[in-house]
Enzyme design. Structure first.
Site, PDB file in Angstrom:
ATOM      1  N   GLY A  69      20.014  33.671-107.302  1.00 28.97           N
ATOM      2  CA  GLY A  69      20.254  34.124-105.578  1.00 28.97           C
ATOM      3  C   GLY A  69      19.911  32.994-104.789  1.00 28.97           C
ATOM      4  N   CYS A  96      15.995  32.801-112.624  1.00 32.12           N
ATOM      5  CA  CYS A  96      15.715  32.054-111.471  1.00 32.12           C
ATOM      6  C   CYS A  96      15.240  33.096-110.444  1.00 32.12           C
ATOM      7  CB  CYS A  96      17.202  31.403-111.127  1.00 32.12           C
ATOM      8  SG  CYS A  96      16.702  30.293-109.760  1.00 32.12           S
ATOM      9  N   TYR A  97      16.241  33.458-109.384  1.00 35.07           N
ATOM     10  CA  TYR A  97      15.751  34.464-108.460  1.00 35.07           C
ATOM     11  C   TYR A  97      15.202  35.881-109.097  1.00 35.07           C
ATOM     12  CZ  TYR A  97      15.534  37.544-104.370  1.00 35.07           C
ATOM     13  OH  TYR A  97      14.922  38.314-103.476  1.00 35.07           O
ATOM     14  N   HIS A 186      18.995  28.340-115.400  1.00 35.03           N
ATOM     15  CA  HIS A 186      20.080  28.875-115.644  1.00 35.03           C
ATOM     16  C   HIS A 186      20.733  28.846-116.855  1.00 35.03           C
ATOM     17  CE1 HIS A 186      20.673  30.219-111.243  1.00 35.03           C
ATOM     18  NE2 HIS A 186      19.875  29.295-111.084  1.00 35.03           N
ATOM     19  N   GLU A 188      23.296  30.359-118.248  1.00 26.67           N
ATOM     20  CA  GLU A 188      24.787  30.350-118.014  1.00 26.67           C
ATOM     21  C   GLU A 188      25.391  29.240-117.890  1.00 26.67           C
ATOM     22  OE1 GLU A 188      23.175  31.672-113.661  1.00 26.67           O
ATOM     23  OE2 GLU A 188      22.554  31.326-115.913  1.00 26.67           O
ATOM     24  N   ASP A 244      48.893  36.091-115.694  1.00 24.83           N
ATOM     25  CA  ASP A 244      48.346  37.489-115.573  1.00 24.83           C
ATOM     26  C   ASP A 244      49.229  38.670-115.642  1.00 24.83           C
ATOM     27  OD1 ASP A 244      45.901  36.148-115.523  1.00 24.83           O
ATOM     28  OD2 ASP A 244      46.104  36.287-113.264  1.00 24.83           O
ATOM     29  N   LYS A 391      39.903  35.341-117.033  1.00 27.01           N
ATOM     30  CA  LYS A 391      41.090  34.545-117.361  1.00 27.01           C
ATOM     31  C   LYS A 391      41.304  34.436-118.628  1.00 27.01           C
ATOM     32  CE  LYS A 391      44.880  32.688-115.265  1.00 27.01           C
ATOM     33  NZ  LYS A 391      45.640  33.255-114.297  1.00 27.01           N
TER      34      LYS A 391
END
Length: 535
Positions: A69, A96-97, A186, A188, A244, A391
């Site tokens: 964050g 991280c944060y 990070h 991710e 979608d 998605k």
């Protein structure tokens, strides 16, 4: 079962799975954490830190991940995780944060004023950890992605250092007895090459969660949930022709058959040939009841003279709703009862943005969708069978349902259509020019075998006219811009590096074949991290 008695289909589906709660502290890439966990076959949800206590109580997760964050833990009233999470004994991964607030909340210390790390870095593994199992070895260095100014300067009791970097003495610190793992980098993002494996280790090796989140399983669970929610009611589905809504329609039809009626509103703002493709697929291939409404005159009439892009969006969104209302009344007059439900292809990122703790850009971005509800006058309930999915998961579900690859793999197309790819006023003449240029551009991309390598490609008709020479005469015509971007995760993007021969062929064809264009340019801007709509 009446519309007012319909159960929560979301709960019906998620209760079947092991769950991970992701507490969002406002990082631009929090969605990527969820994507990586889903890719590991585990269901997860993102909730902002203000709602995390309730989400933890309601969801009963078997593991928790605290995101990064933009705030500083050293600031007064900076965000914190619910203390109940640390007291529950569930495995925790703090990023991280998240690492910094974990340290402070458990008795450690965080300070600012030290050397920051932004971008690529290397971590050296100094001790083995369950997080590294089968991936990283003690004594070796590995590339990661850092983004921090503050740093932990004192670890809480029970924690030990597992990895260090040049400016992060506690790049990885863990209390493996309590199963609390923290990283300053990070995992991710794609810039941490082994990050997805680290997250997979956390959910499987550390937390012991089942790998049961698959689209084959979701298909059956969603069908059951739709039947339970809808009962014997009828559903009206707004079909746009995009991935979608197409997947949502086929899934609902599989669940309730002909009690689904699709309404395809042809607003005159689609790409070349798409309206015919939609009608052919759903009427001929799937035999799904389809009402094809040619509302192009009405849409173009109300867009006449409208230049502000946000006003365009809202106008188009309002007309969609009005068209659905009118068609619902007609369908209800067939003697089989009025539709009680309106289906739409809301995705999980739409839901996240709608409840963002910062307010997020969702109010602006999704103004042509109805995330969060419908006008009360419609007197219909929403059916949103894809609201748990990202998605890429929707595409996988589409393949599971047997949708043609031409639909499943289609590049994203915004709800407002070509109207927002024409800066300034939208006219039929401009639409015709853009539609032809866009079709030629995509045709050249397909011929070059590049379509599936590109996340999204499209043409834009710029509000600029230039003087040119064609043959022996001068022209004063429009400029067409071409855009193509690559993306691994849909969160960041970079322009696609076409060679000059390709651009030359595409530009030459457009200028030669599209009356009204005398110059073509290629857009080489990139998209930074964020969750805004792709256009």
């Amino acid at each position: 079962m009446s519309a007012t008695q319909s159960p929560d289909p979301h709960k019906d589906i998620v209760d079947r799975h092991d769950k991970v709660l992701i507490v969002d502290f406002g990082s631009q890439v929090t969605q990527l954490i969820a994507r990586r966990v889903r890719e590991a076959g585990v269901y997860c949800e993102i909730h902002p830190f203000q709602n995390a206590a309730k989400a933890f109580s309601d969801l009963h997760p078997k593991a928790v991940i605290l995101s990064g964050g933009p705030a500083s833990v050293t600031d007064e009233n900076s965000p914190r995780a619910p203390q109940a999470i640390f007291e529950a004994g569930v495995p925790i991964l703090s990023i991280c944060y998240g690492q910094q607030t974990t340290a402070v909340q458990l008795g450690g210390k965080v300070e600012g004023g030290h050397a920051a790390e932004f971008g690529r870095a290397e971590v050296e593994i100094v001790e083995d950890s369950a997080l590294f199992r089968g991936i990283w070895e003690k004594g070796r260095k590995y590339p990661v992605w850092m983004s921090h100014g503050d740093r932990v300067t004192r670890l809480p009791e029970g924690f030990s250092v597992k990895a260090v970097s040049e400016n992060a003495p506690f790049a990885v610190a863990t209390d493996e007895k309590r199963r609390i793992f923290t990283t300053m980098f990070h995992p991710e993002v794609v810039h941490t090459p082994d990050g997805a494996k680290l997250l997979s280790n956390f959910v499987h090796e550390v937390a012991g969660l089942r790998r049961d989140w698959t689209m084959a399983a979701f298909r059956q669970e969603a069908i059951s949930a739709i039947r339970k929610q809808v009962g014997q009611g009828r559903v009206l589905c707004g079909l746009s022709g995009g991935v979608d809504s197409s997947v949502a329609a086929v899934l609902i039809h599989e669940a309730i058959g002909d009690r689904l009626t699709c309404v395809f509103v042809d607003h005159g703002l689609m790409r070349h040939g798409e309206a015919d493709e939609v009608v052919s697929l759903f009427r001929d291939h799937y035999n799904i009841p389809l009402v094809h409404v040619d509302a192009s005159k009405q849409f173009l009439s109300e867009l006449d003279g409208v230049t502000d892009p946000e006003t365009k969006r809202k106008t188009i969104g309002r007309l969609f709703i009005e068209t659905f209302e009118a068609e619902a009344k007609k369908i209800g007059a067939d003697g089989k009862g009025a539709p009680e439900f309106l289906a739409q292809g809301t995705l999980y990122p739409d839901v996240i943005e709608s409840v963002s703790f910062t307010g997020g850009p969702s109010v602006t971005i999704k103004s042509h969708h109805n995330v969060g509800g419908l006008p009360e006058r419609m007197n219909m309930r929403l059916v949103e069978p894809l609201r748990e999915l990202f998605k890429d998961e929707v595409r996988a579900l589409g393949r599971e349902l047997g949708l043609p690859e031409a639909f499943v793999g289609r590049h994203p197309f915004p709800g407002p259509g070509l109207a927002i790819r024409i800066p300034g006023a939208t006219t039929r003449e401009k639409l015709d020019i853009l539609r032809k240029a866009d079709a030629i551009y995509l045709d050249e991309i397909r011929k070059a075998g590049l379509y599936d390598k590109i996340w999204q490609a499209f043409a834009v008709l710029l509000p600029v006219r230039t003087v040119g020479v064609m043959g022996d005469g001068r022209t004063y015509d429009s400029v067409c811009a071409l855009r193509a971007v690559t993306s691994v995760d849909g969160m960041t993007a970079d322009f696609f590096p076409f060679d000059m021969n390709f651009l030359g062929r595409a530009a030459t064809r457009i200028i030669n074949e599209v009356k009204g264009v005398n110059r073509v340019v290629y857009d080489v801007t990139s998209k930074p991290p964020g969750t805004i709509e792709w256009e």
